[in-house]
Design a protein around this motif. Structure first.
Motif, mmCIF file in Angstrom:
data_model
loop_
_atom_site.group_PDB
_atom_site.id
_atom_site.type_symbol
_atom_site.label_atom_id
_atom_site.label_comp_id
_atom_site.label_asym_id
_atom_site.label_seq_id
_atom_site.Cartn_x
_atom_site.Cartn_y
_atom_site.Cartn_z
ATOM 1 N N SER A 66 12.601 2.921 3.037
ATOM 2 C CA SER A 66 12.028 4.318 3.367
ATOM 3 C C SER A 66 13.154 4.975 3.526
ATOM 4 O O SER A 66 13.168 6.512 2.863
ATOM 5 C CB SER A 66 11.377 4.222 4.673
ATOM 6 O OG SER A 66 10.957 5.321 5.057
ATOM 7 N N LEU A 71 11.677 8.600 2.669
ATOM 8 C CA LEU A 71 10.154 8.899 2.809
ATOM 9 C C LEU A 71 9.873 9.240 4.328
ATOM 10 O O LEU A 71 10.873 9.291 5.252
ATOM 11 C CB LEU A 71 9.659 7.383 2.819
ATOM 12 C CG LEU A 71 9.962 6.579 1.406
ATOM 13 C CD1 LEU A 71 9.150 5.273 1.206
ATOM 14 C CD2 LEU A 71 9.436 7.363 0.343
ATOM 15 N N LYS A 72 8.560 10.097 4.527
ATOM 16 C CA LYS A 72 8.258 10.593 5.578
ATOM 17 C C LYS A 72 7.941 9.552 6.722
ATOM 18 O O LYS A 72 8.276 9.651 7.782
ATOM 19 C CB LYS A 72 7.058 11.579 5.239
ATOM 20 C CG LYS A 72 7.425 12.669 4.717
ATOM 21 C CD LYS A 72 6.225 13.477 4.376
ATOM 22 C CE LYS A 72 6.549 14.685 3.566
ATOM 23 N NZ LYS A 72 5.221 15.298 3.176
ATOM 24 N N ASN A 78 3.102 4.136 4.281
ATOM 25 C CA ASN A 78 2.242 5.070 3.800
ATOM 26 C C ASN A 78 2.035 4.863 2.146
ATOM 27 O O ASN A 78 2.920 5.285 1.405
ATOM 28 C CB ASN A 78 2.758 6.569 3.937
ATOM 29 C CG ASN A 78 1.628 7.494 3.332
ATOM 30 O OD1 ASN A 78 0.687 7.313 2.630
ATOM 31 N ND2 ASN A 78 1.751 8.963 3.781
ATOM 32 N N GLU A 80 0.405 6.608 0.037
ATOM 33 C CA GLU A 80 0.683 7.703 -1.078
ATOM 34 C C GLU A 80 2.120 7.790 -1.383
ATOM 35 O O GLU A 80 2.493 8.582 -2.356
ATOM 36 C CB GLU A 80 0.105 8.830 -0.329
ATOM 37 C CG GLU A 80 -1.420 8.614 0.300
ATOM 38 C CD GLU A 80 -2.214 8.468 -1.194
ATOM 39 O OE1 GLU A 80 -1.866 9.391 -2.138
ATOM 40 O OE2 GLU A 80 -3.083 7.828 -1.057
ATOM 41 N N GLU A 81 3.149 7.269 -0.622
ATOM 42 C CA GLU A 81 4.637 7.536 -0.922
ATOM 43 C C GLU A 81 5.137 6.267 -1.780
ATOM 44 O O GLU A 81 6.197 6.254 -2.132
ATOM 45 C CB GLU A 81 5.267 7.584 0.602
ATOM 46 C CG GLU A 81 5.222 8.650 1.308
ATOM 47 C CD GLU A 81 6.000 8.813 2.637
ATOM 48 O OE1 GLU A 81 6.880 9.646 2.461
ATOM 49 O OE2 GLU A 81 5.995 8.148 3.423
#
Length: 94
Positions: A66, A71-72, A78, A80-81
């Motif tokens: 991450s 990454l957020k 997540n 989606e990432e």
């Protein structure tokens, strides 16, 4: 296979119906530091499971990945990432 801390050969998956894989979550310092995980290690587990006909669920990539990918979600959870080839969340067949 969590936390995944090295490249792993699962070997014979006979009798295994589901593998959950993920990198380690944690902090930069203190008692709960995270350790390295590698995208290729996770991809290797997916490949091994698919070749053996075993369902695989990628839970998270972990804090190390991450941070590396910025990454957020700080734990890399997540989907989606995720890189497209790691967007795998299968459940055992009944």
């Amino acid at each position: 296979v969590e936390p995944m801390l090295e490249d792993i050969d699962l070997g014979d998956l006979a009798g295994i119906h589901w593998v959950i894989v993920g990198g380690e979550s944690g902090n930069d310092n203190g008692d709960y530091k995270y350790r390295e995980c590698n995208l290729l290690w996770i991809a290797g587990i997916i490949d091994q499971c698919h070749k053996a006909g075993v369902s695989v669920f990628v839970k998270q990539m972990g804090t190390h990945i991450s941070k590396h990918l910025k990454l957020k979600d700080r734990h890399g959870g997540n989907i989606e990432e995720f890189p497209p080839y790691l967007k795998v969340r299968e459940f055992p067949k009944t």
